[in-house]
Scaffold this active site. Sequence first.
Site, PDB file in Angstrom:
ATOM      1  N   ASP A  57       0.817  -1.213   0.000  1.00 29.37           N
ATOM      2  CA  ASP A  57       0.000   0.000   0.000  1.00 29.37           C
ATOM      3  C   ASP A  57       0.853   1.266   0.000  1.00 29.37           C
ATOM      4  OD1 ASP A  57      -2.052  -1.883   0.337  1.00 29.37           O
ATOM      5  OD2 ASP A  57      -2.026  -1.651   2.508  1.00 29.37           O
ATOM      6  N   GLU A 113     -11.323   0.380  -4.060  1.00 29.36           N
ATOM      7  CA  GLU A 113     -10.650   0.849  -2.845  1.00 29.36           C
ATOM      8  C   GLU A 113      -9.410   1.629  -3.223  1.00 29.36           C
ATOM      9  OE1 GLU A 113      -9.768  -2.747  -0.743  1.00 29.36           O
ATOM     10  OE2 GLU A 113      -8.468  -3.522  -2.326  1.00 29.36           O
TER      11      GLU A 113
END
Length: 498
Positions: free
Chosen positions: A17, A173
Amino acid sequence: MVEARFTNPVIAGMHPDPSVCRVGDDYYLACSSFEYFPGVPVFHSRDLIHWEQIGNALDRPGQLTIPDSTPSSGGVYAPTLRHHDGRFWLITTNVAPGGGTMIVTATDPAGPWSDPIPVPGIGIDPDLAWDDEGRCWCTSAGIRQCRIDPWSGQPFGTPEPIWSGSPGALAPEAPHLYRIGEHWYLMIAEGGTERGHAVSIARGPAPDGPFEPCPANPILSHRGTGRRIQNTGHADLVTAPDGSWWMVLLGVRSGGGTPGWHVLGRETFLAPVTWGDDGWPVVGELETDLPEPAWIVDAPRVPPGCDDFDLPDLHPRWISVRSRPDGCWSTTERPGWLTLHARGGSLDEPGITFVGRRQQHPSCRARTLIDSGHGHGGLAVRLDERHHYEIETHNHSVRVIARIGSVRHVVATRPAPAGPVRLRVDIVAASPADGHPRQEPDVLRLGIEDIGGGFEQLAELDGRYLSTEVAGGFTGRVIGMYAAEGTARFDWFDYEAL
């Protein structure tokens, strides 16, 4: 552009991420940390290729609480790092009980970072972007958005959906919002964070849209391909001083036979980005042997392989499971040694006293010298409480333990040598030439080492059982030292690629 080459990943091991920003000639990057403390590693680079960890954004208990009730792969998810108006802003979510979305700020990304500012009502994967009027927009998973006051964390209204991503795609997302030229671009991940992971993008006239999707979506995905890098997604964009554009993203390097196990977790990769005549981004290759950017600097800054524990504080690369109370560790109690005092009785327990570092190479060696006195502890390779291998000293013996799901087994044991013991784990990746569908990704060889470097192997274990494909979750392997009873002291820890 110079003739030298660079290879992916640019930050190896469990660093998923990634979120990146540039300030002048300097780049800064932050990653997820899940159930480990300290949380949110922060890196610095001058060229997007060679990264050095300079700290952790959440490095004290007042900022981050991860209770023992937090399951593995819980904890801190998906930060966004930005620089605005002379200050670094980081927004992230602690999904542990009692957690939530928070903002921390700093004038120096190495720290200290502020105490958290709670941001109520905002989901995971939060993003921050400022418009020309100075208003702050927060977009999160599910691609929902509202304006917030970043100083107080107060939302202005309820987050509203602004784009659903590609029709039928799973799990929209990881949104990031950018003003580029005359458009606002909204980049997201979708397809789930496994083999179907992908990056898609849309654009609109304002931060809240309306958004039109790129006709070429997904702009990046390795699903259904034979590429060595898989699960590509959760990306962020940055522009270099020369005007070129780059993408950082997560991906995995899988090994062995079917289904292809990844054991290092999701890592940080780099890819070049160009812009088509239609104003949409085009993502270049991220496989090995990419051309280096023209501003490439000196040789890679590789973290030291050996730590002698001579300093009062631990390097920021060292992480512990859920917490690291002051009373459970010390480098000054016995100067030059890392002293660990047991809290839990084994690595099966969430409160184990453990200090480790991420495994960053498919083949590597880890060694340590332990003096366990009347207690016991050792050297472990951990994925979670139900999946770990370790070699430890215990009651004047050395033993190897394997925990695989519901089964815990003492694999091998032998009398301990006199005095402190050198424990060693060799991790050897499978040969890519072996194409058998049941090929393990690697093997782990655990044993003891004599002072001359000779190795007595006590056990060889299959690495697939310490993989995400077997254990589930979002994390990768961490190799480190632990105390399971009484006190264990470690003179040094050495990690090297093989």
